[in-house]
Design a protein around this motif. Sequence first.
Motif, PDB file in Angstrom:
ATOM      1  N   ALA A 110      53.570  -8.398  65.609  1.00 51.23           N
ATOM      2  CA  ALA A 110      52.920  -7.253  65.583  1.00 51.23           C
ATOM      3  C   ALA A 110      51.534  -7.263  64.709  1.00 51.23           C
ATOM      4  O   ALA A 110      50.846  -6.428  64.605  1.00 51.23           O
ATOM      5  CB  ALA A 110      53.731  -6.098  65.326  1.00 51.23           C
ATOM      6  N   ASP A 111      51.368  -8.016  63.947  1.00 44.98           N
ATOM      7  CA  ASP A 111      50.461  -8.186  62.854  1.00 44.98           C
ATOM      8  C   ASP A 111      49.293  -9.012  63.463  1.00 44.98           C
ATOM      9  O   ASP A 111      48.120  -8.948  62.603  1.00 44.98           O
ATOM     10  CB  ASP A 111      50.822  -8.693  61.624  1.00 44.98           C
ATOM     11  N   SER A 112      49.086  -9.434  64.661  1.00 39.96           N
ATOM     12  CA  SER A 112      47.991  -9.966  64.999  1.00 39.96           C
ATOM     13  C   SER A 112      46.954  -9.095  65.203  1.00 39.96           C
ATOM     14  O   SER A 112      47.177  -7.696  65.525  1.00 39.96           O
ATOM     15  CB  SER A 112      48.349 -10.752  66.495  1.00 39.96           C
ATOM     16  N   GLU A 113      45.634  -9.382  65.408  1.00 38.68           N
ATOM     17  CA  GLU A 113      44.480  -8.696  65.448  1.00 38.68           C
ATOM     18  C   GLU A 113      44.469  -7.580  66.639  1.00 38.68           C
ATOM     19  O   GLU A 113      44.416  -6.422  66.679  1.00 38.68           O
ATOM     20  CB  GLU A 113      43.114  -9.012  65.149  1.00 38.68           C
ATOM     21  N   ALA A 114      44.617  -8.324  67.919  1.00 43.92           N
ATOM     22  CA  ALA A 114      44.797  -7.645  69.143  1.00 43.92           C
ATOM     23  C   ALA A 114      45.872  -6.579  69.183  1.00 43.92           C
ATOM     24  O   ALA A 114      45.573  -5.562  69.532  1.00 43.92           O
ATOM     25  CB  ALA A 114      44.949  -8.683  70.160  1.00 43.92           C
ATOM     26  N   LEU A 115      46.936  -7.050  68.778  1.00 42.33           N
ATOM     27  CA  LEU A 115      48.261  -6.137  69.137  1.00 42.33           C
ATOM     28  C   LEU A 115      48.144  -4.974  67.801  1.00 42.33           C
ATOM     29  O   LEU A 115      48.524  -3.789  68.176  1.00 42.33           O
ATOM     30  CB  LEU A 115      49.685  -7.119  68.644  1.00 42.33           C
ATOM     31  N   SER A 116      47.680  -5.379  66.924  1.00 43.61           N
ATOM     32  CA  SER A 116      47.325  -4.430  65.752  1.00 43.61           C
ATOM     33  C   SER A 116      46.550  -3.300  66.279  1.00 43.61           C
ATOM     34  O   SER A 116      46.834  -1.955  66.240  1.00 43.61           O
ATOM     35  CB  SER A 116      46.924  -4.860  64.377  1.00 43.61           C
ATOM     36  N   ALA A 117      45.505  -3.566  67.014  1.00 53.32           N
ATOM     37  CA  ALA A 117      44.762  -2.513  67.515  1.00 53.32           C
ATOM     38  C   ALA A 117      45.293  -1.581  68.688  1.00 53.32           C
ATOM     39  O   ALA A 117      45.222  -0.466  68.864  1.00 53.32           O
ATOM     40  CB  ALA A 117      43.445  -3.203  68.243  1.00 53.32           C
ATOM     41  N   LEU A 118      46.158  -2.467  69.498  1.00 56.35           N
ATOM     42  CA  LEU A 118      46.988  -1.750  70.415  1.00 56.35           C
ATOM     43  C   LEU A 118      47.906  -0.734  70.242  1.00 56.35           C
ATOM     44  O   LEU A 118      48.125   0.366  70.369  1.00 56.35           O
ATOM     45  CB  LEU A 118      47.616  -2.487  71.520  1.00 56.35           C
ATOM     46  N   LEU A 119      48.723  -1.317  68.864  1.00 59.18           N
ATOM     47  CA  LEU A 119      49.691  -0.335  68.271  1.00 59.18           C
ATOM     48  C   LEU A 119      49.092   0.627  67.626  1.00 59.18           C
ATOM     49  O   LEU A 119      49.757   1.939  67.568  1.00 59.18           O
ATOM     50  CB  LEU A 119      50.396  -1.286  67.160  1.00 59.18           C
ATOM     51  N   ALA A 120      47.925   0.712  67.051  1.00 58.82           N
ATOM     52  CA  ALA A 120      47.450   1.961  66.408  1.00 58.82           C
ATOM     53  C   ALA A 120      47.062   2.869  67.450  1.00 58.82           C
ATOM     54  O   ALA A 120      47.063   4.044  67.073  1.00 58.82           O
ATOM     55  CB  ALA A 120      45.990   1.339  65.775  1.00 58.82           C
ATOM     56  N   VAL A 121      46.692   2.487  68.512  1.00 53.35           N
ATOM     57  CA  VAL A 121      46.309   3.630  69.549  1.00 53.35           C
ATOM     58  C   VAL A 121      47.811   4.209  69.983  1.00 53.35           C
ATOM     59  O   VAL A 121      47.751   5.429  70.268  1.00 53.35           O
ATOM     60  CB  VAL A 121      45.713   2.940  70.859  1.00 53.35           C
TER      61      VAL A 121
END
Length: 277
Positions: A262-273
């Motif tokens: 979950a700490d990858s840049e791409a997944l972090s962006a998706l989780l933030a949304v």
Amino acid sequence: MDLRRLRAFVAVFETGNMTAAAERCFVTQPSLSSAIKQLEEELGTELFIRHKRGVDLTDSAHQLYPLARQVLAQAEQLPKLFQSRQRRLKLGVANFHDISPSELAGFLRRAQQAEPRLELSLMDHDAPGWDARITLDVFKRPQDLFLPLWEEDYRLCVPNDHALAELESVSIAQLDDYPFIECAACEAHQQTLSLLASAGFSVDLVAKATHKTQVRHLVEAGVGISFLPSGVLEGSRVLKAVPLAAPRMFRRIGLCVEADRADSEALSALLAVARQG
């Protein structure tokens, strides 16, 4: 064609002066004059008429100018294009079938707006290689994070011309002996059948389906009635959704990712949304 010559031409065209153009291009005036002469030889036409006060523009110069600006603009975009591709955040997103198309599209739109670098590839729910899943909470695994996105209430769905379609709500007793279409893997369907059985009513199961969309098609065909979540009913012009006078039945859809990724840049962006709701 040498882009430096085109830049020299544009500078002379816009300043009307060789000296000023040379200063703009950070070259000496002889170097700039040489570049203009080489460009004229390459094109086979005179671009400027030189005199002591500066230069006059020829018809050929007026014709070349917009084309030169276009070529230079496109050349400037090439590095940015490939740099942008290298910075793309690629994500494989698996989505559960039979969920609200509008809610799914809305979430993907918000994700793209929040992080334009996201490059999303949608895939089937059970396909291998996904980075994230948009799925039901019941499919969350022990190693997953699950962030709720929306809920879909179950409604009795009947054809528009069905007798039950005229009612504001339907009680369990009113479902007695109606032909019913079952979705075998659906917990809400099993709960409804249990309610009917516990109340002493009979259920006429006339068909079964694997997915909710298949159930919808059978109801639209007039085979029987059934319960479907609101997302599956979106866009149907021939079905009426009627509330059931019984305990609420609903399903929760959310974003599911493996916790250790979950700490990858791409997944972090998706989780933030997803956290923004």
